[in-house]
Motif scaffolding. Structure first.
Motif, PDB file in Angstrom:
ATOM      1  N   GLU A 339       0.831  -1.211   0.000  1.00 63.97           N
ATOM      2  CA  GLU A 339       0.000   0.000   0.000  1.00 63.97           C
ATOM      3  C   GLU A 339       0.861   1.255   0.000  1.00 63.97           C
ATOM      4  OE1 GLU A 339      -3.977  -1.734   2.288  1.00 63.97           O
ATOM      5  OE2 GLU A 339      -2.448  -0.638   3.420  1.00 63.97           O
ATOM      6  N   TYR A 342       2.496   1.234  -3.733  1.00 63.33           N
ATOM      7  CA  TYR A 342       1.601   1.339  -4.885  1.00 63.33           C
ATOM      8  C   TYR A 342       0.340   2.147  -4.619  1.00 63.33           C
ATOM      9  CZ  TYR A 342       4.421  -2.499  -6.753  1.00 63.33           C
ATOM     10  OH  TYR A 342       5.460  -3.275  -7.200  1.00 63.33           O
ATOM     11  N   ALA A 343      -0.080   2.276  -3.373  1.00 58.24           N
ATOM     12  CA  ALA A 343      -1.293   2.992  -2.952  1.00 58.24           C
ATOM     13  C   ALA A 343      -2.297   2.022  -2.354  1.00 58.24           C
ATOM     14  CB  ALA A 343      -1.973   3.749  -4.107  1.00 58.24           C
ATOM     15  N   SER A 346      -4.646  -0.514  -4.339  1.00 56.47           N
ATOM     16  CA  SER A 346      -4.025  -0.808  -5.617  1.00 56.47           C
ATOM     17  C   SER A 346      -4.160  -2.297  -5.946  1.00 56.47           C
ATOM     18  CB  SER A 346      -2.542  -0.437  -5.581  1.00 56.47           C
ATOM     19  OG  SER A 346      -1.852  -1.231  -4.625  1.00 56.47           O
TER      20      SER A 346
END
Length: 487
Positions: A339, A342-343, A346
């Motif tokens: 997280e 990549y977010a 994601s």
């Protein structure tokens, strides 16, 4: 300075060597017996010596021709030295090839040299880590160790390769992922220093399998979809009914041979093996995080060393993974790392979350959040663990299992506290509210007892399962467990 415990971590697990001691070919059986005894002697010797310290206090290494410095300062590449033990058990032996020298013509020496280079390249060129310790540690290996020695291991300072018995096992330099596996033990030693027992030990073995496989995949130019995900392919000779030591794609399927037996690795937490052998089943239960990595890597796609591999490396070296981490703690850290990279939400983080759910380490829908530092030693993972030292919520029911013994006996019961006698119900509420179970699990007995009985306690449906060896439990608590089981 931080103590870094080091263990001679052989690629061939003791249960496989033990099976070979009954081989119909007496020469093979004798090689297995000698190899098993040598491995036991190495483990005992290393356990009795002072633990290795962090890389800031590395010492010079004795070698043919005198003392060489522990680190290279030019930063130009790997610093490799290959020695020949000439069939003895004395290391390192006679130097046969150093950095930049041409091939020797000895397949074992040249395979070790090349494998060191490929492993160094993965960590340096992909992850920016200069050798095993991050500071240019020279790579030393000894080939032709012992007579018919059926193993290869990292001893805390160097790699050691046997030639195999020639009937079941080939030479141990033949498999590139074996070299990557063993050298990764050195990376783990210099970073998270995962304790080599129980789930943290299985994580230690799994991380070596992961990066050993990534070394092979990157060298061969294979994507996650193209890789075979086998560990030690090529080690078995043609007479063995098997393809490798382990399979990350399908744990439990690597071999099924009349002499070796069937590959016993589990792929899911539901099949987790409770045992006192092999440091608590470190080579067995590594199949569970291995399979999670395979699932995550193939779901993300592309090159596994760039996707899931980067996340696993970040967790291993990021400083938040405790030495006693269990599977659940490691899983939560990988989701959190994905997280961060990549977010949140994601596809990559979702693939890693789903992988841990599929192997039963994380509960479906569990959110990683700020992953805690680690689980209680021997726990099997849970959702929503309370931090150690906090008061647990009042449980309405408990689940108790008792496993182990020479016959592998198992007994289990899930019972509502209100259905127990008042005294027992109060005893359970006190254990849970005061967090005494965690405290007991965090203080294991001083000695291990072979084939000992073990208790596993959880508060369903979402509670953490805590594992406690029977011989280390105070008598009143043990009596409570036994009454709850109906013994």
């Amino acid at each position: 300075m931080t103590d870094r415990p080091s263990h001679p971590c052989g690629i061939v697990p003791p249960y496989l060597l033990a099976a070979l001691t009954g081989h119909r070919d007496e020469a093979v059986a004798e090689c297995a017996r000698r190899s098993l005894e040598r491995d036991r002697s190495l483990r005992s010797h290393r356990s009795a010596t002072a633990p290795r310290t962090s890389s800031t206090t590395d010492h010079p290494v004795e070698h043919q021709g005198g003392i060489r410095a522990p680190h290279a300062d030019d930063g130009t590449g790997p610093q490799r030295t290959i020695a020949d033990a000439h069939g003895t058990q004395t290391t390192p032996g006679t130097t046969v090839r150093t950095e930049g020298q041409p091939a020797t013509g000895d397949p074992a020496a040249d395979e070790a040299y090349d494998g060191f280079g490929h492993t160094w390249s993965l960590f340096d060129q992909v992850y920016g880590r200069d050798s095993l310790d991050g500071r240019g540690l020279p790579l030393l290996g000894s080939v032709h160790y012992g007579t018919g020695y059926d193993n290869a291991f990292w001893d805390g300072t160097q790699m050691v390769f046997g030639d195999g018995d020639g009937t079941v096992f080939n030479r141990f330099t033949i498999a590139l992922d074996v070299i990557g596996h063993e050298l990764t033990h050195g990376v783990t030693e210099h970073t998270a220093a995962l304790q080599y027992s129980g789930q943290s030990g299985a994580l230690n073995e799994s991380l070596s399998d992961v990066f050993g496989s990534l070394v092979k995949q990157r060298t061969l130019g294979q994507s996650a979809a193209d890789a075979d995900w086998l560990i030690g392919a090529g080690l078995f000779n043609a007479q063995v009914k098997g393809v490798a030591l382990r399979s990350m794609k399908a744990p439990g399927t690597a071999y099924d041979d009349p002499q070796l037996g069937k590959d016993p690795q589990p792929a899911r937490m539901a099949d987790y093996v409770q045992t006192t052998d092999d440091n608590g089943g470190v080579h067995l239960n590594s199949g569970i995080p291995n399979h999670a990595f395979y699932l995550a890597a193939t779901a993300i796609g592309g090159n596994a060393w760039e996707g899931a591999g980067q996340v696993w490396f970040d967790v291993l070296t990021g400083g938040r993974l405790p030495a006693t981490a269990d599977f659940a703690a490691f899983a939560r850290l990988t989701v959190a790392a994905a997280e961060s990279q990549y977010a949140v939400g994601s596809p990559q983080a979702g693939a890693i979350q789903a992988a841990w759910e599929r192997v039963g380490v994380l509960a479906a829908g569990q959110v990683a959040g700020n992953a805690p530092g680690g689980g209680v030693g021997g726990g099997v993972g849970s959702a929503g663990d309370a931090p150690a030292g906090s008061s647990a919520p009042t449980a309405t029911q408990v689940q108790v299992r008792r496993t182990g013994g020479l016959a592998g006996l198992r007994r289990a019961r899930t019972v509502a506290l209100d259905d127990l006698p008042d005294e027992d119900a109060q005893g359970w509420r006190s254990l849970l509210a005061d967090d005494r179970l965690r405290e007991l699990a965090a203080s294991p007995p001083d000695r291990a007892v072979p084939d000992a009985f073990t208790y596993h306690v959880a508060c369903p449906p979402d509670g953490e399962e805590i594992t406690l060896p029977e011989h280390g439990i105070p008598e009143p608590v043990r009596d409570l467990f036994q009454r709850t089981l109906g013994d």
